[in-house]
Design an enzyme around this catalytic site. Structure first.
Site, PDB file in Angstrom:
ATOM      1  N   ARG A  83     -17.634 -51.889 -51.359  1.00 38.38           N
ATOM      2  CA  ARG A  83     -16.465 -52.855 -52.183  1.00 38.38           C
ATOM      3  C   ARG A  83     -15.273 -52.633 -51.117  1.00 38.38           C
ATOM      4  O   ARG A  83     -14.490 -53.495 -51.010  1.00 38.38           O
ATOM      5  CB  ARG A  83     -16.201 -52.470 -53.699  1.00 38.38           C
ATOM      6  CG  ARG A  83     -15.460 -53.630 -54.105  1.00 38.38           C
ATOM      7  CD  ARG A  83     -15.397 -53.258 -55.663  1.00 38.38           C
ATOM      8  NE  ARG A  83     -14.859 -52.093 -56.163  1.00 38.38           N
ATOM      9  CZ  ARG A  83     -14.842 -51.595 -57.302  1.00 38.38           C
ATOM     10  NH1 ARG A  83     -15.480 -52.497 -58.243  1.00 38.38           N
ATOM     11  NH2 ARG A  83     -14.248 -50.576 -57.598  1.00 38.38           N
ATOM     12  N   LYS A 186     -10.016 -55.879 -54.266  1.00 39.01           N
ATOM     13  CA  LYS A 186      -9.323 -54.601 -54.795  1.00 39.01           C
ATOM     14  C   LYS A 186      -8.203 -54.570 -53.997  1.00 39.01           C
ATOM     15  O   LYS A 186      -8.040 -53.534 -53.441  1.00 39.01           O
ATOM     16  CB  LYS A 186     -10.116 -53.539 -55.218  1.00 39.01           C
ATOM     17  CG  LYS A 186      -9.872 -52.662 -56.186  1.00 39.01           C
ATOM     18  CD  LYS A 186     -10.821 -51.596 -56.795  1.00 39.01           C
ATOM     19  CE  LYS A 186     -10.192 -50.546 -57.508  1.00 39.01           C
ATOM     20  NZ  LYS A 186      -9.449 -51.037 -58.584  1.00 39.01           N
ATOM     21  N   GLU A 222     -10.913 -61.006 -67.466  1.00 40.50           N
ATOM     22  CA  GLU A 222     -11.000 -59.541 -67.603  1.00 40.50           C
ATOM     23  C   GLU A 222      -9.769 -58.940 -68.176  1.00 40.50           C
ATOM     24  O   GLU A 222      -8.891 -59.789 -68.445  1.00 40.50           O
ATOM     25  CB  GLU A 222     -11.314 -58.872 -66.289  1.00 40.50           C
ATOM     26  CG  GLU A 222     -10.306 -59.228 -65.140  1.00 40.50           C
ATOM     27  CD  GLU A 222     -10.605 -58.102 -63.904  1.00 40.50           C
ATOM     28  OE1 GLU A 222     -10.439 -57.137 -64.151  1.00 40.50           O
ATOM     29  OE2 GLU A 222     -10.933 -58.971 -62.876  1.00 40.50           O
TER      30      GLU A 222
HETATM   31  N1  PLP Z   1     -11.186 -54.966 -62.744  1.00 43.12           N
HETATM   32  C1  PLP Z   1     -10.082 -54.585 -62.097  1.00 43.12           C
HETATM   33  C2  PLP Z   1      -9.121 -55.486 -61.914  1.00 43.12           C
HETATM   34  C3  PLP Z   1     -10.186 -53.392 -61.705  1.00 43.12           C
HETATM   35  O1  PLP Z   1      -9.144 -52.741 -60.962  1.00 43.12           O
HETATM   36  C4  PLP Z   1     -11.414 -52.494 -62.051  1.00 43.12           C
HETATM   37  C5  PLP Z   1     -11.274 -51.163 -61.717  1.00 43.12           C
HETATM   38  O2  PLP Z   1     -11.682 -50.784 -60.431  1.00 43.12           O
HETATM   39  C6  PLP Z   1     -12.294 -53.027 -62.696  1.00 43.12           C
HETATM   40  C7  PLP Z   1     -12.127 -54.235 -63.271  1.00 43.12           C
HETATM   41  C8  PLP Z   1     -13.588 -52.220 -63.105  1.00 43.12           C
HETATM   42  O3  PLP Z   1     -14.252 -51.813 -61.810  1.00 43.12           O
HETATM   43  P1  PLP Z   1     -15.206 -50.452 -61.716  1.00 43.12           P
HETATM   44  O4  PLP Z   1     -16.092 -50.543 -62.720  1.00 43.12           O
HETATM   45  O5  PLP Z   1     -15.648 -50.742 -60.409  1.00 43.12           O
HETATM   46  O6  PLP Z   1     -14.075 -49.410 -61.695  1.00 43.12           O
HETATM   47  C1  COI Z   2     -10.134 -47.768 -61.943  1.00 39.57           C
HETATM   48  O1  COI Z   2     -10.811 -48.158 -62.861  1.00 39.57           O
HETATM   49  O2  COI Z   2     -10.444 -47.073 -61.065  1.00 39.57           O
HETATM   50  C2  COI Z   2      -8.991 -48.728 -61.324  1.00 39.57           C
HETATM   51  O3  COI Z   2      -8.963 -48.877 -60.143  1.00 39.57           O
HETATM   52  C3  COI Z   2      -8.033 -49.242 -62.240  1.00 39.57           C
HETATM   53  C4  COI Z   2      -6.802 -48.851 -61.847  1.00 39.57           C
HETATM   54  C5  COI Z   2      -5.917 -49.965 -61.683  1.00 39.57           C
HETATM   55  C6  COI Z   2      -6.412 -47.838 -62.680  1.00 39.57           C
END
Ligand code: PLP
Ligand code: COI
Length: 342
Positions: A83, A186, A222
Site C-alpha cells: 500500500r 494514504k 468510513e
Molecule cells: N481509513 C483510514 C482513512 C485510515 O487512515 C486507516 C488507517 O490506516 C484505516 C481506514 C484502516 O486501515 P488499516 O486497517 O490498514 O490500518
Molecule cells: C492507522 O490506523 O494506523 C492509521 O494510520 C490511522 C491514523 C491516522 C492514526
C-alpha cells in the site's frame, strides 16, 4: 528521548511518546541510498520543500506487539509495503523495495524494543513509516528528492473509550473524499481536512465523524481513520472499494475472519446511512491498525440517534475482536500466515 523505565505502559493513549531510534533513507539523483538507523531527532528541511507547500507526502500505520511468550509480532507487513508503494505511485513519488521496507521495520522495532508495551498492558509499539518530497519546488510539480523515515511510539487504544463503544455523528456537512481524488491513498493530504469536522463533532459529545459519500450524501464511507462495518440482516456488511475509502488491511482481515472463522456471510456494497437506523442493523464497529476493532455504540444524524445493543459491544464484534487480537498476540493459531515475527 523518554527513558522507557519512566513510561507507564498501562495507561497509554494514542499520543506521541519519543523513542530512541528511527530509520532514514534519502532518494537523490534517481535512486535510494542504503538507509540507516539514527537517533530519533529533528530533521532539517527547506522551506520550499514540496511536502510543506503542496502536501506531497504519504504514510503507513503498523504495530509491533509483544506476545505472552515474549516474541514480537508484526501483522501483514507486506500489505503495508504494497500500500505504501500504491500511495507513492498516486502521489508521484518513488517506490521503495518491499523486502527492504520490511527489513527496515524490523530493525527499527528491534532498536526500540524497550519501548514495546508489555503483553498484559494491551498496548503496542506503533510504527509510522512516512515518505515525503523534501526537494524544493515552487511550481506545483513533484519534488526530485525524497525522504523516507520510520519512527515508532508506544501506544494504547486509539479511542480513549477502548473496547467500549464510541458515539459517531454522521455528517451531511463535511465529506472526506471525492471520486477521482486521493481517498484510497494514504496521503497526508486526506487527514488535515478531517480535523475541524472532528473537533466540531467532539464539541457535541461525539468521538468522531462517520463520513458519507461526496456525490449522494447517502452511502457510508468510513470514519476517517478507520473503516466501517455493520451487521445487517445477520450479514457483515462493509462499504465497497469505491476509490474513496482507504482500503484497510484490518478491513480485509475481518472479512476473511467473519467468513472463514465465524461462517458469517460478508458483503462489500453500498450501505445507505438509512440502513443503520433500521432495526435490521444490530451491530456496528470500525476497524484499523490504530483502532483495532472499536465497537460503535451509537450513530446520530440531525438529532436522530440509533443506539446499538444498549451501547455494549455486540456479540459478533466481540468475537471478531477476540480472534483478530488472539492471532496478533499468538494466542490463536495463525492459519492464514498473517504474522511475521521480528
Ligand atoms: N481509513 C483510514 C482513512 C485510515 O487512515 C486507516 C488507517 O490506516 C484505516 C481506514 C484502516 O486501515 P488499516 O486497517 O490498514 O490500518
Ligand atoms: C492507522 O490506523 O494506523 C492509521 O494510520 C490511522 C491514523 C491516522 C492514526
Amino acid at each position: 528521548m523518554v527513558n522507557p523505565k519512566d513510561i507507564d505502559f498501562y495507561s497509554l493513549g494514542f499520543n506521541f511518546v519519543e523513542t530512541k531510534t528511527m530509520f532514514v533513507s534519502d532518494f537523490k539523483d534517481g535512486k535510494w541510498d542504503e538507509g540507516k538507523l539514527v537517533p530519533f531527532g529533528n530533521i532539517e528541511i527547506s522551506p520550499a520543500a514540496c511536502v510543506l507547500n503542496y502536501g506531497q507526502g504519504i504514510f503507513e500505520g503498523m504495530k509491533a506487539l509483544r506476545a505472552k511468550s515474549g516474541e514480537i509480532t508484526l501483522f501483514k507487513p507486506n500489505e503495508n509495503g504494497k500500500r505504501f508503494n500504491q500511495s507513492a505511485k498516486r502521489m508521484l513519488m518513488p517506490k521503495y523495495d518491499i523486502d527492504k521496507f520490511i527489513e527496515a521495520i524490523k530493525n527499527v522495532v528491534k532498536a526500540n524494543e524497550d519501548y514495546i508495551p508489555p503483553y498484559d498492558s494491551g498496548g503496542a509499539l506503533y510504527i509510522r513509516p512516512m515518505l515525503f518530497g523534501n526537494g524544493p519546488m515552487l511550481g506545483v510539480a513533484s519534488a526530485k528528492e525524497f525522504k523516507l523515515i520510520i519512527f515508532t511510539a508506544p501506544v494504547g487504544p486509539y479511542f480513549p473509550e477502548g473496547f467500549n463503544g464510541i458515539d459517531l455523528e454522521i455528517s451531511k456537512k463535511y465529506t472526506r473524499a471525492a471520486p477521482g481524488g486521493t481517498g484510497s491513498t494514504k496521503t497526508i493530504c486526506n487527514y488535515a481536512g478531517t480535523m475541524l469536522p472532528a473537533k466540531e463533532a467532539k464539541s457535541r459529545g461525539f468521538a468522531q465523524i462517520l463520513y458519507l459519500d461526496a456525490v449522494n450524501l447517502e452511502f457510508i464511507e468510513e470514519v476517517g481513520a478507520a473503516n466501517f462495518f455493520g451487521l445487517i440482516n445477520g450479514k457483515l456488511a462493509t462499504p465497497r472499494k469505491t476509490g474513496t475509502i482507504l482500503e484497510g488491511i484490518t478491513r480485509e482481515s475481518i472479512l476473511e475472519l467473519a467468513l472463514k472463522k465465524l461462517g458469517i456471510e460478508v458483503e462489500e456494497r453500498d450501505i445507505s446511512y438509512k440502513e443503520l437506523f433500521d432495526e435490521s442493523c444490530t451491530e456496528a464497529f470500525c476497524s484499523g491498525t490504530a483502532a483495532v476493532i472499536t465497537p460503535i455504540a451509537s450513530v446520530s444524524l440531525e438529532g436522530k440517534e440509533k443506539i446499538f445493543n444498549n451501547k455494549a459491544p455486540g456479540e459478533i464484534t466481540t468475537k471478531l475482536y477476540e480472534i483478530l487480537t488472539g492471532i496478533q498476540r499468538l494466542e490463536i493459531e495463525d492459519e492464514f500466515g498473517w504474522i511475521v515475527k521480528v
